[in-house]
Design an enzyme around this catalytic site. Structure first.
Site, PDB file in Angstrom:
ATOM      1  N   ASP A  45     -25.050 -18.512 -20.491  1.00 28.73           N
ATOM      2  CA  ASP A  45     -26.183 -19.461 -20.563  1.00 28.73           C
ATOM      3  C   ASP A  45     -26.546 -20.393 -22.176  1.00 28.73           C
ATOM      4  O   ASP A  45     -27.454 -20.746 -22.371  1.00 28.73           O
ATOM      5  CB  ASP A  45     -27.640 -18.665 -19.642  1.00 28.73           C
ATOM      6  CG  ASP A  45     -27.418 -18.338 -18.680  1.00 28.73           C
ATOM      7  OD1 ASP A  45     -26.880 -19.865 -17.749  1.00 28.73           O
ATOM      8  OD2 ASP A  45     -27.393 -17.652 -18.327  1.00 28.73           O
TER       9      ASP A  45
ATOM     10  N   GLU B 160     -24.740 -14.205 -16.643  1.00 30.23           N
ATOM     11  CA  GLU B 160     -24.912 -15.741 -15.352  1.00 30.23           C
ATOM     12  C   GLU B 160     -26.333 -15.319 -15.544  1.00 30.23           C
ATOM     13  O   GLU B 160     -27.146 -13.594 -14.928  1.00 30.23           O
ATOM     14  CB  GLU B 160     -24.333 -15.463 -14.141  1.00 30.23           C
ATOM     15  CG  GLU B 160     -25.197 -17.218 -14.548  1.00 30.23           C
ATOM     16  CD  GLU B 160     -24.264 -18.123 -15.220  1.00 30.23           C
ATOM     17  OE1 GLU B 160     -24.811 -19.327 -14.969  1.00 30.23           O
ATOM     18  OE2 GLU B 160     -23.158 -17.527 -15.709  1.00 30.23           O
ATOM     19  N   ASP B 161     -27.431 -15.613 -15.850  1.00 28.25           N
ATOM     20  CA  ASP B 161     -28.757 -15.845 -15.906  1.00 28.25           C
ATOM     21  C   ASP B 161     -30.048 -14.202 -15.740  1.00 28.25           C
ATOM     22  O   ASP B 161     -30.063 -14.097 -14.954  1.00 28.25           O
ATOM     23  CB  ASP B 161     -29.008 -16.098 -14.527  1.00 28.25           C
ATOM     24  CG  ASP B 161     -28.572 -17.849 -13.878  1.00 28.25           C
ATOM     25  OD1 ASP B 161     -28.539 -18.586 -15.430  1.00 28.25           O
ATOM     26  OD2 ASP B 161     -28.537 -18.390 -12.683  1.00 28.25           O
TER      27      ASP B 161
ATOM     28  N   LYS C 119     -20.982 -20.005  -9.574  1.00 25.83           N
ATOM     29  CA  LYS C 119     -20.251 -20.501 -10.769  1.00 25.83           C
ATOM     30  C   LYS C 119     -18.596 -19.662 -10.855  1.00 25.83           C
ATOM     31  O   LYS C 119     -17.594 -20.471 -11.387  1.00 25.83           O
ATOM     32  CB  LYS C 119     -20.866 -19.086 -11.966  1.00 25.83           C
ATOM     33  CG  LYS C 119     -20.816 -18.657 -12.996  1.00 25.83           C
ATOM     34  CD  LYS C 119     -21.160 -20.320 -13.599  1.00 25.83           C
ATOM     35  CE  LYS C 119     -20.536 -20.439 -15.206  1.00 25.83           C
ATOM     36  NZ  LYS C 119     -21.903 -19.899 -15.789  1.00 25.83           N
TER      37      LYS C 119
ATOM     38  N   ASN D  82     -22.011 -27.087 -18.866  1.00 27.51           N
ATOM     39  CA  ASN D  82     -20.915 -25.789 -19.559  1.00 27.51           C
ATOM     40  C   ASN D  82     -19.444 -26.269 -18.843  1.00 27.51           C
ATOM     41  O   ASN D  82     -18.957 -25.639 -18.793  1.00 27.51           O
ATOM     42  CB  ASN D  82     -22.523 -24.751 -19.451  1.00 27.51           C
ATOM     43  CG  ASN D  82     -23.463 -24.309 -19.650  1.00 27.51           C
ATOM     44  OD1 ASN D  82     -24.281 -25.654 -20.772  1.00 27.51           O
ATOM     45  ND2 ASN D  82     -23.728 -23.896 -19.712  1.00 27.51           N
TER      46      ASN D  82
ATOM     47  N   TYR E 173       0.783  -1.392  -0.084  1.00 23.70           N
ATOM     48  CA  TYR E 173       0.344   0.318   0.236  1.00 23.70           C
ATOM     49  C   TYR E 173       1.166   1.120   0.252  1.00 23.70           C
ATOM     50  O   TYR E 173       1.759   1.752  -0.608  1.00 23.70           O
ATOM     51  CB  TYR E 173      -1.066  -0.361   1.436  1.00 23.70           C
ATOM     52  CG  TYR E 173      -2.310   0.866   0.790  1.00 23.70           C
ATOM     53  CD1 TYR E 173      -3.160   1.204  -0.250  1.00 23.70           C
ATOM     54  CD2 TYR E 173      -2.481   1.918   1.896  1.00 23.70           C
ATOM     55  CE1 TYR E 173      -4.109   1.750  -0.779  1.00 23.70           C
ATOM     56  CE2 TYR E 173      -3.701   2.803   1.971  1.00 23.70           C
ATOM     57  CZ  TYR E 173      -4.661   2.273   0.442  1.00 23.70           C
ATOM     58  OH  TYR E 173      -5.024   3.297   0.472  1.00 23.70           O
TER      59      TYR E 173
ATOM     60  N   ASN F 230     -33.405 -30.012 -17.231  1.00 23.99           N
ATOM     61  CA  ASN F 230     -32.622 -30.355 -15.427  1.00 23.99           C
ATOM     62  C   ASN F 230     -33.945 -30.051 -14.729  1.00 23.99           C
ATOM     63  O   ASN F 230     -34.102 -28.995 -15.248  1.00 23.99           O
ATOM     64  CB  ASN F 230     -31.462 -30.122 -15.373  1.00 23.99           C
ATOM     65  CG  ASN F 230     -30.290 -30.966 -16.142  1.00 23.99           C
ATOM     66  OD1 ASN F 230     -30.594 -32.032 -15.602  1.00 23.99           O
ATOM     67  ND2 ASN F 230     -29.551 -31.135 -16.261  1.00 23.99           N
TER      68      ASN F 230
ATOM     69  N   GLY G 160     -35.409 -20.421 -26.562  1.00 23.11           N
ATOM     70  CA  GLY G 160     -34.737 -18.822 -25.747  1.00 23.11           C
ATOM     71  C   GLY G 160     -33.633 -19.127 -25.813  1.00 23.11           C
ATOM     72  O   GLY G 160     -32.995 -19.372 -27.051  1.00 23.11           O
ATOM     73  N   ALA G 161     -32.531 -18.082 -24.965  1.00 20.17           N
ATOM     74  CA  ALA G 161     -31.087 -17.679 -25.241  1.00 20.17           C
ATOM     75  C   ALA G 161     -30.124 -18.883 -25.622  1.00 20.17           C
ATOM     76  O   ALA G 161     -29.487 -18.867 -26.703  1.00 20.17           O
ATOM     77  CB  ALA G 161     -31.008 -16.439 -24.116  1.00 20.17           C
ATOM     78  N   ALA G 162     -30.248 -20.279 -25.104  1.00 21.79           N
ATOM     79  CA  ALA G 162     -30.011 -21.560 -25.692  1.00 21.79           C
ATOM     80  C   ALA G 162     -30.084 -21.799 -26.742  1.00 21.79           C
ATOM     81  O   ALA G 162     -29.162 -22.240 -27.030  1.00 21.79           O
ATOM     82  CB  ALA G 162     -30.238 -22.201 -23.837  1.00 21.79           C
TER      83      ALA G 162
END
Length: 761
Positions: A169, A143-144, A101, A325, A46, A293, A203-205
């Site tokens: 995702d 994410e999500d 994650k 993933n 520092y 899932n 969806g997105a996936a």
């Protein structure tokens, strides 16, 4: 719902809550990476020393990678609008997932993570917040985040930031499933540009997956995409911009109609939407990816029974070919960070796809076979995606991604020597508990009956609960039945497992046959029938006799008594393995870098050279069963001097081993710090260890071995597993006094593997 099912769910819920709230709370923490013990250290860390790197970065912003953690720091960012199967639960409620994650990034690729939960649903405001904090990070994992906002957010941030960024995702599932698709179509003997595909989910996936498949050669006109209202065809109205890309010119409107004659089904929606009849209507050698899932679109066993020719993957770990993933994102970011890429482009994604697909075709290392407890595993219908515990993913995928970044011109720090880079990646691989995870996974594939002594103790009961719920072993509780049940009630532990009380009436028949066995074994050692009758009521004798009669597969003793007290009955009843003169013991030390093994830590007080050689050979055999190549250092307080009596003894033991087992990687006499250092080993080019440090240490006497591991255990700088007994005919292992729950679970896991190995022999 039955009372038992409800109770099991409640027990699991409580276990999950305990896991997250136990100290330290959460799943990740920040630890210092530089010395900080002195005033000088603090002045460098520092004020005033910290000013120097600040000024260097001000002059040349790119040096931020040289002086800070930016190059190995990823942000996992969410607003909690599409969490797992939980939906829009909000930013705060999403934090446990984001921490999880972060944990995966760390344990699979040694990437540090800050999880950031942003309480903002407006896409433009969300983007501005992420842009504002982006200078902190070397990469960003979104994410999500719910669709369709996820598409807009990712696209804008990719355009406006110059660091690797990916919405996992979307692209994580796309990359892994694309690798699986390449190999599945090869097995089906079909070409990607000719197959007809049905994608259930929009969806997105699903969108990202389909776009990546098209990049691999799939023809868009051969795709039928379904959402909750059926096939996205030209008759549909009020479609989102992303769905407009996949409008089909067809009158087909239902999933059932779409699947007739289809070659490939990719499910990214919800469970049990595909019936056996639908599967039967598909083309020959149908490829089915049921990725919902925890419940797939069609049950794996039903699919196999319906169509023996089906080539199938799911999102679950308990079926072959798991699209997970974790096969991709840690290594994609690893490669991108290491070349300081300005983004994650299509070339990098395709490189990851091809690397993962190719890895499944390579010969499977023994470590992976052992991890999954299979003798033979190779490319085919039940293995066309690498296993998550395959350590080769780190090098194969990271290197492929790094090369793609360089070749596509978005690398700011090209790698000059990929052989050296591979070695750097391998150095990272020990920084986790991967070995224990692999061992537990292998145990689950064929769990064995493990009898746990001292079952009245909370730690033993809690360990039994974990072993039972995780499917690692079939625990048997040995002790006073009444007290065990009272303790289980007290601590809220509900286990449907056998409780064996040597004093109980229901053990009368066992006591009779055990008494006869004990008297037969010990009648020339002073044990008459009366003494035998008394001893079989003692759990220390009852447990080994259970093992001797095949009433259990493995035995864990100890915990509340000293080592020699619990070991004596074992040695009186359980025979030594063929060719073993004296048994030995070994400790596994799980450090932050890699596992180490210490022997003999509790049996031989002052072993002879011949006994040291035998200890080394037994340790080598046991370590190889964990899929680790032992590199053995025979220890002394001198390096190749042989001046003292101890060193002379060690040198003689080494000579015995070199003559009897010339291929064995063993040498000495070594000081431990020299045997652990590649730099020091260079001073001894004649050594069989070469320049690679030892991972196994044979001590010259019990005192040095026992004190060494006890110091490590007391300092809590590593997990200590054992003692692992070496040289017995059947699996018995001894707990340390007051062993922790994790230590008991780990030793029981080793007992299961021990039993598996003996069964295979």
């Amino acid at each position: 719902m039955s009372n038992k099912t409800h109770r099991d769910q409640e027990q699991f819920r409580n276990a999950a809550l305990d896991y997250h709230r136990n100290e330290p709370k959460g799943k990740i923490e920040v630890i210092p990476s530089k010395p900080h013990s002195s005033q000088r250290d603090l002045s460098l860390a520092y004020s005033p020393g910290v000013a120097e790197p600040c000024l260097e970065i001000e002059k040349n912003p790119s040096t931020i990678y040289e002086y800070t953690t930016k190059g190995n720091l990823v942000a996992v960012i969410s607003n909690g609008t599409a969490v797992l199967g939980l939906g829009d639960i909000g930013a705060e409620a999403s934090k446990p997932v984001m921490e999880g994650k972060g944990l995966l990034f760390k344990i699979f690729a040694d990437i540090n993570v800050f999880d950031i939960e942003i309480n903002e649903k407006d896409p433009d405001k969300f983007i501005e917040i992420v842009k504002g904090i982006s200078p902190t990070f070397g990469g960003i994992n979104l994410e999500d985040i719910k669709a369709p906002e996820a598409f807009y957010i990712e696209q804008r941030l990719k355009e406006e930031l110059n660091i690797p960024l990916m919405h996992d995702d979307q692209h994580g599932t796309a990359i892994i499933s694309a690798a699986a698709l390449i190999n599945a179509l090869e097995l089906a003997d079909k070409k990607i540009d000719e197959v007809k595909m049905v994608v259930n989910g929009a969806g997105a996936a699903a969108i990202a997956c389909t776009k990546l498949y098209i990049a691999l050669g799939l023809k868009k006109e051969n795709v039928l995409m379904c959402d909750s209202k059926g096939v996205i065809n030209h008759k549909r109205e009020n479609l989102t911009p992303e769905k407009l890309d996949f409008i089909a010119q067809t009158d087909i409107s239902t999933l059932e109609q779409a699947l007739e004659g289809a070659d490939v089904f990719v499910g990214l929606s919800k469970g049990d939407v595909m019936t056996a009849k639908m599967l039967s209507s598909m083309a020959e050698n149908p490829v089915v990816f049921a990725l919902a899932n925890p419940t797939p679109e069609i049950d794996y066993n039903l699919a196999i029974a319906t169509r023996p020719d089906v080539i199938m993957a799911t999102g679950r770990s308990d079926f072959p070919n798991q699209v997970n993933n974790v096969l991709g994102f840690p290594y994609i970011f690893r490669g991108a960070l290491d070349v300081q890429a300005t983004g994650i482009n299509e070339e990098m994604k395709l490189a990851a796809v091809k690397a993962i697909a190719e890895l499944a075709k390579e010969p499977v290392p023994e470590m992976v076979k052992l991890a999954y407890n299979v003798k033979n595993i190779g490319f085919g219908r039940e293995y066309f995606i690498p296993k998550p515990f395959d350590n080769r993913l780190l090098t194969k995928v990271s290197i492929a991604v790094a090369k793609a970044a360089m070749e596509s011109g978005i690398s700011r720090k090209p790698i000059a020597d990929f052989e050296e880079y591979e070695n750097q990646l391998l150095d990272r691989m020990g920084r986790d508990e991967k070995l224990i995870r692999m061992m537990q996974n292998r145990a689950r594939s064929n769990p064995k009956r493990v009898t746990l002594g001292n079952a009245e103790e909370y730690n033993v009961l809690k360990a039994a609960q974990i072993l039972y719920e995780e499917g690692i072993a079939h625990p048997i509780l040995l002790g006073e039945k009444k007290f065990i049940k009272e303790q289980m009630e007290k601590f809220g532990i509900h286990l449907d497992v056998p409780i064996v009380d040597p004093m109980d009436d229901d053990q009368d028949e066992n006591r009779k046959k055990y008494r006869e066995t004990l008297w037969r074994l010990r009648n020339r050692k002073g044990v008459n029938e009366y003494i035998a009758k008394r001893l079989v009521r003692n759990r220390d004798y009852f447990g080994p006799l259970m093992l001797q009669h095949g009433d259990t597969d493995a035995l864990i003793v100890g915990y509340s008594k000293n080592y020699r007290t619990v070991l004596r009955p074992v040695l009186e009843i359980i025979e030594k393995a063929k060719g073993v003169d004296k048994i030995a013991s070994m400790m596994m030390i799980l450090s932050d870098k890699k596992p180490y093994f210490f022997a003999d830590t509790s049996i031989h007080v002052n072993p002879t050279p011949e006994e040291m050689a035998n200890i080394a050979k037994m340790a080598e055999y046991a370590i190889k069963s964990f899929a680790i190549q032992p590199r053995i250092a025979m220890l002394s307080y001198e390096n190749f001097s042989a001046n003292s009596e101890t060193s002379k003894k060690v040198a003689k033991a080494v000579n015995i081993l070199h003559q009897k087992y010339p291929d064995m990687v063993v040498d000495g006499e070594f000081q431990p710090d020299f045997a652990m250092s590649a730099d020091h080993l260079q001073d001894y080019p004649f050594s069989k260890l070469g320049k690679t440090p030892a991972n196994t240490f044979i001590f010259p006497n019990l005192e040095s071995a026992n004190l060494s591991y006890k110091i490590i255990r007391g300092m809590k700088v590593a997990q200590v597993v054992g003692p692992i007994l070496l040289g017995l005919k059947q699996p018995v292992h001894v707990l340390q006094m007051r062993a922790s729950v994790d230590e008991i679970v780990n030793l029981a896991t080793i007992a299961v593997l021990d039993a598996q190995m003996r069964e295979n022999q």
